[in-house]
Design a protein around this motif. Structure first.
Motif, PDB file in Angstrom:
ATOM      1  N   LYS A   1      41.205  35.904  84.116  1.00 39.66           N
ATOM      2  CA  LYS A   1      42.086  35.699  85.251  1.00 39.66           C
ATOM      3  C   LYS A   1      41.800  34.310  85.797  1.00 39.66           C
ATOM      4  O   LYS A   1      40.799  34.099  86.476  1.00 39.66           O
ATOM      5  N   GLY A   2      42.686  33.395  85.453  1.00 37.25           N
ATOM      6  CA  GLY A   2      42.434  31.996  85.791  1.00 37.25           C
ATOM      7  C   GLY A   2      41.262  31.480  84.980  1.00 37.25           C
ATOM      8  O   GLY A   2      41.220  31.618  83.752  1.00 37.25           O
ATOM      9  N   ASP A   3      40.254  30.935  85.646  1.00 39.81           N
ATOM     10  CA  ASP A   3      39.086  30.427  84.939  1.00 39.81           C
ATOM     11  C   ASP A   3      37.928  31.420  85.011  1.00 39.81           C
ATOM     12  O   ASP A   3      36.764  31.040  84.786  1.00 39.81           O
ATOM     13  N   LYS A   4      38.223  32.697  85.291  1.00 41.38           N
ATOM     14  CA  LYS A   4      37.186  33.715  85.373  1.00 41.38           C
ATOM     15  C   LYS A   4      37.380  34.783  84.298  1.00 41.38           C
ATOM     16  O   LYS A   4      38.509  35.079  83.891  1.00 41.38           O
ATOM     17  N   VAL A   5      36.271  35.336  83.850  1.00 47.86           N
ATOM     18  CA  VAL A   5      36.313  36.435  82.884  1.00 47.86           C
ATOM     19  C   VAL A   5      36.343  37.760  83.652  1.00 47.86           C
ATOM     20  O   VAL A   5      35.551  37.964  84.577  1.00 47.86           O
ATOM     21  N   THR A   6      37.276  38.624  83.308  1.00 47.63           N
ATOM     22  CA  THR A   6      37.316  39.971  83.885  1.00 47.63           C
ATOM     23  C   THR A   6      36.702  40.937  82.876  1.00 47.63           C
ATOM     24  O   THR A   6      37.074  40.946  81.701  1.00 47.63           O
ATOM     25  N   ALA A   7      35.750  41.728  83.325  1.00 45.13           N
ATOM     26  CA  ALA A   7      35.032  42.641  82.424  1.00 45.13           C
ATOM     27  C   ALA A   7      34.470  43.798  83.239  1.00 45.13           C
ATOM     28  O   ALA A   7      34.348  43.707  84.458  1.00 45.13           O
ATOM     29  N   PRO A   8      34.129  44.902  82.567  1.00 44.66           N
ATOM     30  CA  PRO A   8      33.518  46.024  83.290  1.00 44.66           C
ATOM     31  C   PRO A   8      32.143  45.630  83.835  1.00 44.66           C
ATOM     32  O   PRO A   8      31.565  44.629  83.409  1.00 44.66           O
ATOM     33  N   LEU A   9      31.635  46.408  84.760  1.00 41.44           N
ATOM     34  CA  LEU A   9      30.313  46.143  85.313  1.00 41.44           C
ATOM     35  C   LEU A   9      29.248  46.230  84.220  1.00 41.44           C
ATOM     36  O   LEU A   9      29.380  46.990  83.257  1.00 41.44           O
ATOM     37  N   SER A  10      28.198  45.452  84.384  1.00 37.30           N
ATOM     38  CA  SER A  10      27.118  45.470  83.394  1.00 37.30           C
ATOM     39  C   SER A  10      26.522  46.867  83.232  1.00 37.30           C
ATOM     40  O   SER A  10      26.082  47.239  82.140  1.00 37.30           O
ATOM     41  N   SER A  11      26.505  47.623  84.322  1.00 38.35           N
ATOM     42  CA  SER A  11      25.941  48.977  84.257  1.00 38.35           C
ATOM     43  C   SER A  11      26.716  49.875  83.298  1.00 38.35           C
ATOM     44  O   SER A  11      26.149  50.782  82.683  1.00 38.35           O
ATOM     45  N   LEU A  12      28.034  49.620  83.162  1.00 38.56           N
ATOM     46  CA  LEU A  12      28.837  50.419  82.222  1.00 38.56           C
ATOM     47  C   LEU A  12      28.469  50.114  80.778  1.00 38.56           C
ATOM     48  O   LEU A  12      28.619  50.969  79.899  1.00 38.56           O
ATOM     49  N   LEU A  13      27.990  48.903  80.535  1.00 39.70           N
ATOM     50  CA  LEU A  13      27.565  48.557  79.177  1.00 39.70           C
ATOM     51  C   LEU A  13      26.387  49.429  78.753  1.00 39.70           C
ATOM     52  O   LEU A  13      26.237  49.742  77.568  1.00 39.70           O
TER      53      LEU A  13
ATOM     54  N   ASP B   1      27.914  38.024  85.119  1.00 38.60           N
ATOM     55  CA  ASP B   1      27.351  38.368  86.426  1.00 38.60           C
ATOM     56  C   ASP B   1      26.886  37.126  87.185  1.00 38.60           C
ATOM     57  O   ASP B   1      27.055  37.025  88.408  1.00 38.60           O
ATOM     58  N   MET B   2      26.302  36.164  86.448  1.00 43.02           N
ATOM     59  CA  MET B   2      25.760  34.960  87.076  1.00 43.02           C
ATOM     60  C   MET B   2      26.801  33.848  87.181  1.00 43.02           C
ATOM     61  O   MET B   2      26.493  32.768  87.716  1.00 43.02           O
ATOM     62  N   GLN B   3      28.025  34.126  86.677  1.00 44.40           N
ATOM     63  CA  GLN B   3      29.086  33.103  86.645  1.00 44.40           C
ATOM     64  C   GLN B   3      28.605  31.846  85.914  1.00 44.40           C
ATOM     65  O   GLN B   3      28.909  30.715  86.304  1.00 44.40           O
ATOM     66  N   ASP B   4      27.841  32.068  84.852  1.00 46.13           N
ATOM     67  CA  ASP B   4      27.225  30.965  84.109  1.00 46.13           C
ATOM     68  C   ASP B   4      27.937  30.763  82.774  1.00 46.13           C
ATOM     69  O   ASP B   4      27.426  31.130  81.712  1.00 46.13           O
ATOM     70  N   TYR B   5      29.152  30.248  82.827  1.00 47.21           N
ATOM     71  CA  TYR B   5      29.905  29.926  81.619  1.00 47.21           C
ATOM     72  C   TYR B   5      30.940  28.859  81.977  1.00 47.21           C
ATOM     73  O   TYR B   5      31.374  28.744  83.124  1.00 47.21           O
ATOM     74  N   SER B   6      31.308  28.100  80.968  1.00 49.23           N
ATOM     75  CA  SER B   6      32.237  26.979  81.209  1.00 49.23           C
ATOM     76  C   SER B   6      33.631  27.278  80.696  1.00 49.23           C
ATOM     77  O   SER B   6      34.610  26.706  81.176  1.00 49.23           O
ATOM     78  N   ASP B   7      33.758  28.168  79.695  1.00 49.37           N
ATOM     79  CA  ASP B   7      35.044  28.450  79.071  1.00 49.37           C
ATOM     80  C   ASP B   7      35.300  29.958  79.106  1.00 49.37           C
ATOM     81  O   ASP B   7      34.750  30.712  78.284  1.00 49.37           O
TER      82      ASP B   7
END
Length: 407
Positions: free
Chosen positions: A295-307, A362-368
């Protein structure tokens, strides 16, 4: 003082007359109120009495059934008596000395509570029915609403179990019922046979799962008078006289080649569990994969706990594969087991990679965002392929065993 014209003076006798009249009015009003209250109270009493009489009439129409009545019920009266004794019973089928009780579908909090309620209700009924000499096999079934892969809802049988009189003769039912109250898995551990819907079994508490171990008691899923197979009619049948109490045929000993023996119970249980667990894992992977996007420049994904739910499904598969590796198995099964073990090693590696990627989200640590979402989907797709392995050798072995049991 001058008296005004036309004004009359009130005498003392006139004053007392007014006081008397006022007192009479007050007393009349008070007594009238009391009469009204008494009349209302009497009417309320009449209504309560009428309601009690009506209630008594209803209770008189419905006979009271106690556990003692079940001890003397016949095949003709047992269904009616059981339905009066327990309102949760839907129907009762009697075939010879086999009694099959089906419970009504009712609301429940969770799969866990559904299974625990079924176990405790059944052992309580067994305790009540065991003294009745007219029945030697006590079976119990439970249905509920299940949703298929297409979202359609159907009433399906989810639990089946039975106890025979031979088994019950060896038990102290009073104490055992108390034991089941504390640990519901004991009901299934001691049953002569049981079948539990895999979709329910895989969702109950881990303690209950581990105590039961398998959703099917393979040794006894086919009983002479009660067929435990899913989808069958469970009709009670008699064995022909030709196979009852038949004297053994004595023959000269024949030298035979040594044949390998296997722990069939362990093999069947582990193979069945693996096939069911892979199906559940595949569905969960699809669910999580569908939630990944951007969504825009953000990744949408389930919560880490669901993993983590994937890990909870992967580990039991690893455990069952290890069991097969440590058990003597035919060569064709061993080859499949070794291949699955290699698949699981790769699946664990993919899981660790997904963990790292979800941590980045979770940490918003990505560029792409587009690339990260794409990489996550690729890992999920690779994991799903591993969750759909070729286990036809397992299926063949299970079917051959079933055919041998039928014959």
């Amino acid at each position: 003082m001058k008296k005004r014209l036309g004004e009359s003076r009130m005498t003392s006798s006139g004053k007392w007359t007014l006081v008397a009249i006022f007192a009479v009015l007050l007393i009349g009003t008070f007594l009238g109120g009391m009469n009204n209250q008494n009349r209302i109270s009497d009417e309320a009493k009449k209504e309560v009495k009428a309601a009690d009489e009506k209630k008594e009439d209803v209770e008189e129409k419905e006979p009271e059934i106690k556990s003692a009545d079940l001890k003397t019920s016949t095949s003709e009266t047992i269904e009616n008596n059981l339905k009066l004794y327990d309102k949760n019973i839907d129907k009762v089928v009697v075939k010879d000395k086999t009694l099959i009780v089906t419970y009504k579908d009712s609301a429940f909090w969770s799969d866990n509570s559904l299974m625990e309620e079924y176990a405790y209700d059944s052992i309580n009924l067994i305790e009540d029915l065991y003294p009745n000499p007219n029945f030697d096999l006590f079976a119990f079934e439970r249905s509920t609403v299940m949703t298929d892969d297409d979202g359609n809802e159907n009433i399906d049988t989810v639990f089946k179990s039975f106890y025979t009189r031979d088994t019950l003769d060896q038990m102290n039912l009073d104490n055992f019922t108390d034991m089941v109250l504390v640990d519901r898995e004991r009901y299934f551990q001691k049953a002569d046979g049981y079948w539990l819907h895999p979709g329910i079994f895989l969702n109950v508490d881990k303690k209950l799962q581990e105590g039961i171990r398998s959703p099917i008691n393979f040794d006894n899923m086919d009983e002479a008078r009660y067929n435990m197979r899913d989808g069958e009619t469970n009709d009670a049948i008699d064995q022909p006289d030709s196979v009852k109490k038949e004297e053994p045929i004595v023959a000269e000993p024949v030298q035979e080649e040594a044949t390998a023996t296997y722990d069939t119970q362990t093999l069947l249980s582990s193979m069945y569990n693996i096939s069911q667990m892979y199906d559940q894992l595949s569905f969960k992977i699809d669910d999580l994969n569908a939630m990944v996007g951007t969504k825009g420049d953000k990744v949408t994904a389930p919560l880490s706990s669901l993993l983590f739910t994937l890990k909870e499904m992967i580990d039991p598969i690893n455990k069952e594969i290890t069991t097969l590796k440590q058990t003597d198995v035919p060569d064709e099964l061993d080859a499949t087991t070794q291949r699955l073990a290699a698949n699981q090693a790769e699946m664990n590696r993919l899981y660790e990679r997904l963990q790292t990627q979800f941590y980045s989200i979770d940490m918003q640590d990505y560029s792409d965002a587009e690339k990260l979402a794409s990489d996550i989907k690729q890992n999920f797709n690779a994991m799903k392929k591993l969750a759909q392995p070729d286990i036809s050798a397992y299926t063949t072995f299970i079917m051959q065993y079933a055919d041998e049991q039928d014959s």
